[in-house]
Design a protein around this motif. Structure first.
Motif, mmCIF file in Angstrom:
data_model
loop_
_atom_site.group_PDB
_atom_site.id
_atom_site.type_symbol
_atom_site.label_atom_id
_atom_site.label_comp_id
_atom_site.label_asym_id
_atom_site.label_seq_id
_atom_site.Cartn_x
_atom_site.Cartn_y
_atom_site.Cartn_z
ATOM 1 N N VAL A 11 -13.290 -20.694 34.997
ATOM 2 C CA VAL A 11 -12.814 -19.957 35.610
ATOM 3 C C VAL A 11 -11.765 -18.962 35.408
ATOM 4 C CG1 VAL A 11 -13.279 -20.167 37.660
ATOM 5 C CG2 VAL A 11 -13.248 -17.496 37.268
ATOM 6 N N SER A 12 -11.218 -18.371 35.008
ATOM 7 C CA SER A 12 -10.231 -17.087 35.094
ATOM 8 C C SER A 12 -9.745 -15.844 34.777
ATOM 9 C CB SER A 12 -9.066 -17.811 33.153
ATOM 10 O OG SER A 12 -10.091 -16.651 32.715
ATOM 11 N N VAL A 13 -9.113 -15.015 35.433
ATOM 12 C CA VAL A 13 -8.972 -13.509 35.062
ATOM 13 C C VAL A 13 -7.630 -13.461 34.982
ATOM 14 C CG1 VAL A 13 -8.487 -12.314 36.406
ATOM 15 C CG2 VAL A 13 -9.897 -13.758 37.404
ATOM 16 N N GLN A 14 -7.685 -12.396 33.494
ATOM 17 C CA GLN A 14 -6.761 -12.289 32.787
ATOM 18 C C GLN A 14 -5.863 -11.138 33.207
ATOM 19 O OE1 GLN A 14 -7.459 -13.066 28.773
ATOM 20 N NE2 GLN A 14 -7.192 -15.048 28.263
ATOM 21 N N ILE A 15 -4.665 -10.561 33.184
ATOM 22 C CA ILE A 15 -4.236 -9.670 33.676
ATOM 23 C C ILE A 15 -3.098 -8.963 32.726
ATOM 24 C CG2 ILE A 15 -3.459 -8.033 35.980
ATOM 25 C CD1 ILE A 15 -3.734 -10.221 37.978
ATOM 26 N N THR A 33 4.794 -4.450 43.328
ATOM 27 C CA THR A 33 3.108 -4.478 44.114
ATOM 28 C C THR A 33 1.869 -4.192 43.272
ATOM 29 O OG1 THR A 33 4.599 -3.124 45.912
ATOM 30 C CG2 THR A 33 2.348 -2.895 45.745
ATOM 31 N N ILE A 34 1.825 -3.875 42.518
ATOM 32 C CA ILE A 34 0.327 -3.691 41.876
ATOM 33 C C ILE A 34 0.310 -4.828 41.391
ATOM 34 C CG2 ILE A 34 -0.991 -2.689 40.104
ATOM 35 C CD1 ILE A 34 0.897 0.026 40.589
ATOM 36 N N TYR A 35 0.655 -5.826 40.684
ATOM 37 C CA TYR A 35 0.744 -7.250 39.997
ATOM 38 C C TYR A 35 0.751 -8.039 40.993
ATOM 39 C CZ TYR A 35 3.977 -10.332 39.458
ATOM 40 O OH TYR A 35 4.844 -11.313 40.084
ATOM 41 N N GLY A 36 0.920 -8.433 41.977
ATOM 42 C CA GLY A 36 0.829 -9.033 43.184
ATOM 43 C C GLY A 36 -0.788 -8.343 43.889
ATOM 44 N N ASP A 37 -1.285 -6.974 44.323
ATOM 45 C CA ASP A 37 -2.436 -6.928 44.212
ATOM 46 C C ASP A 37 -3.482 -7.499 43.139
ATOM 47 O OD1 ASP A 37 -1.407 -6.068 46.509
ATOM 48 O OD2 ASP A 37 -1.536 -3.703 46.077
ATOM 49 N N GLN A 38 -2.715 -7.252 41.692
ATOM 50 C CA GLN A 38 -4.083 -7.659 41.371
ATOM 51 C C GLN A 38 -4.062 -9.094 41.059
ATOM 52 O OE1 GLN A 38 -2.129 -6.327 37.361
ATOM 53 N NE2 GLN A 38 -3.707 -5.295 37.102
ATOM 54 N N ILE A 39 -3.182 -10.014 41.383
ATOM 55 C CA ILE A 39 -3.561 -11.528 41.571
ATOM 56 C C ILE A 39 -3.594 -11.480 42.381
ATOM 57 C CG2 ILE A 39 -2.534 -13.739 42.068
ATOM 58 C CD1 ILE A 39 0.131 -12.925 40.392
ATOM 59 N N LYS A 40 -4.350 -11.265 44.171
ATOM 60 C CA LYS A 40 -5.332 -11.714 45.101
ATOM 61 C C LYS A 40 -5.939 -11.307 44.843
ATOM 62 C CE LYS A 40 -1.375 -9.738 48.757
ATOM 63 N NZ LYS A 40 -1.090 -8.815 49.365
ATOM 64 N N GLN A 41 -6.695 -9.815 44.086
ATOM 65 C CA GLN A 41 -8.215 -9.844 43.393
ATOM 66 C C GLN A 41 -8.491 -10.990 42.851
ATOM 67 O OE1 GLN A 41 -9.954 -7.640 44.754
ATOM 68 N NE2 GLN A 41 -11.742 -7.639 43.587
ATOM 69 N N ALA A 42 -7.429 -11.587 41.762
ATOM 70 C CA ALA A 42 -7.442 -12.341 40.817
ATOM 71 C C ALA A 42 -8.389 -13.935 41.960
ATOM 72 C CB ALA A 42 -7.141 -12.586 40.216
ATOM 73 N N PHE A 43 -7.242 -13.917 43.054
ATOM 74 C CA PHE A 43 -7.817 -15.050 43.507
ATOM 75 C C PHE A 43 -9.428 -14.758 44.578
ATOM 76 C CE2 PHE A 43 -3.697 -16.320 45.955
ATOM 77 C CZ PHE A 43 -3.381 -16.739 43.610
ATOM 78 N N GLU A 286 -2.062 -14.706 33.658
ATOM 79 C CA GLU A 286 -3.383 -15.647 33.395
ATOM 80 C C GLU A 286 -3.902 -16.351 34.846
ATOM 81 O OE1 GLU A 286 -7.082 -17.581 30.984
ATOM 82 O OE2 GLU A 286 -5.018 -18.707 30.814
ATOM 83 N N VAL A 287 -4.612 -16.369 36.107
ATOM 84 C CA VAL A 287 -5.138 -16.906 36.796
ATOM 85 C C VAL A 287 -6.256 -18.291 36.637
ATOM 86 C CG1 VAL A 287 -5.568 -16.810 39.582
ATOM 87 C CG2 VAL A 287 -4.410 -15.273 38.695
ATOM 88 N N ARG A 288 -6.171 -18.882 36.787
ATOM 89 C CA ARG A 288 -7.325 -19.719 36.494
ATOM 90 C C ARG A 288 -7.792 -21.451 37.352
ATOM 91 N NH1 ARG A 288 -3.484 -20.719 31.342
ATOM 92 N NH2 ARG A 288 -2.040 -22.760 31.859
ATOM 93 N N ALA A 289 -8.941 -21.797 36.864
ATOM 94 C CA ALA A 289 -9.138 -23.105 37.331
ATOM 95 C C ALA A 289 -10.311 -23.414 36.680
ATOM 96 C CB ALA A 289 -8.765 -22.770 38.888
ATOM 97 N N LEU A 290 -10.506 -25.235 37.254
ATOM 98 C CA LEU A 290 -11.142 -25.673 36.749
ATOM 99 C C LEU A 290 -12.196 -26.721 37.143
ATOM 100 C CD1 LEU A 290 -12.932 -26.525 33.536
ATOM 101 C CD2 LEU A 290 -11.599 -28.927 34.033
#
Length: 306
Positions: A11-15, A33-43, A286-290
């Motif tokens: 699973v991954s989220v690409q920003i 600020t914005i990309y930090g919030d995007q990473i939180k949303q990806a989590f 990209e925020v990701r995990a297996l």
């Protein structure tokens, strides 16, 4: 016994960000600020994906069930909490304050509406009345999740046992009948009231139910009934289900990422990998995990049907 757990869900989220995007947002809230919030949303998005996968694995790996399929529990009382607990206790589950009952939001609302839980003198506190906090009941930690699964029953009908079943059998042999019997279907056998959960689909003339298996002797040609579709509220001991998660493997020498870090989500406790890739006039984060999920102990998982 021997069981295998496989980590097979990527699973991954690409920003994506371009230079023009960054220049634009720096006139307002700012890129940091914005990309930090995007990473939180990806989590949050990945955690929700994993939570749904755990809920699905849990109900398909359960032992037995109580309640009425298609009817939200707790219309007038919370007696079914004690009934689902009884399944776990009868199966030998430890009663050590590590049993959780996870409800969907509809069941959570019904439970909150019970008058006896809203009265401080009867509930023993005002947490539910003031904060909406679901209180522990009957030795179960009651939680709520939008990830609770809904199961659509198979189309099977007129199935019968092709051989007698002994107490403790988990493999159920069938003949006659038609249609499908799916993993997660709730089944009953003629002459008994126990609701068993099919852990595998019918294939090759047999399917399996969750351990500890049959609680009573069944005769050859006993009828098998598939229950209605349901919402899978699930009670389980924390050691019955395991989630394994890790960063995805990279090729020898790495890939094109210019930066990679491992970060723990402070809310869920899950650990994700964040990678940054450079492209023509743009950056991709990209925020990701297996991950993989396994029910090791069906004996310690039970369903409260809704």
């Amino acid at each position: 016994d021997n069981k295998t757990m496989t980590l097979d869900n990527y699973v991954s989220v690409q920003i994506p960000w371009t230079g023009e995007d960054i220049k634009h947002v720096n006139n307002g809230s700012g890129f940091e600020t914005i990309y930090g919030d995007q990473i939180k949303q990806a989590f949050r998005a990945i955690a929700n994906n994993i939570e749904s996968a755990v809920a699905t694995a849990a109900y398909k790996g359960a032992s037995r069930a109580v309640g009425s399929a298609g009817t939200t529990p707790f219309a007038s009382n919370f007696n079914t909490v004690a009934e689902v607990r009884q399944i776990l206790v009868d199966n030998g589950c430890p009663t050590d304050n590590q049993i959780t009952l996870v409800l969907n939001s509809a069941a959570g609302t019904k439970l909150r509406n019970l008058a006896q839980l809203q009265k401080a003198n009867e509930a023993g506190g005002v947490d539910l009345l003031r904060q909406g906090t679901l209180l522990d009941l009957q030795g179960l930690m009651v939680k709520e999740s939008a990830g609770v699964a809904s199961h659509t029953k198979g189309t099977g009908t007129s199935y019968q046992l092709s051989a007698a079943g002994a107490v403790g059998d988990t493999t159920i042999n069938v003949d006659t009948g038609s249609g499908t019997l799916l993993a997660g279907d709730c089944v009953t056998f003629a002459g008994t009231s126990d609701i068993y959960v099919a852990n595998t689909a019918l294939s090759g003339g047999s399917f399996t139910i969750g351990a500890p298996g049959l609680r009573a002797v069944e005769a050859d040609n006993d009828a098998i009934t598939i229950g209605n579709s349901y919402t899978a509220n699930v009670a389980f001991h924390r050691t019955a289900i395991e989630l394994g998660i890790r960063p995805p493997a990279l090729p020898a020498g790495g890939d094109a990422a210019v930066d990679i870090m491992t970060v723990q989500d402070p809310f869920s406790g899950l650990v994700f990998e964040i990678a940054v890739y450079k492209g023509y006039m743009k950056t991709m984060i990209e925020v990701r995990a297996l991950y993989g999920v396994k029910v090791w102990k069906p004996n310690h998982v039970a369903l409260l049907l809704g």
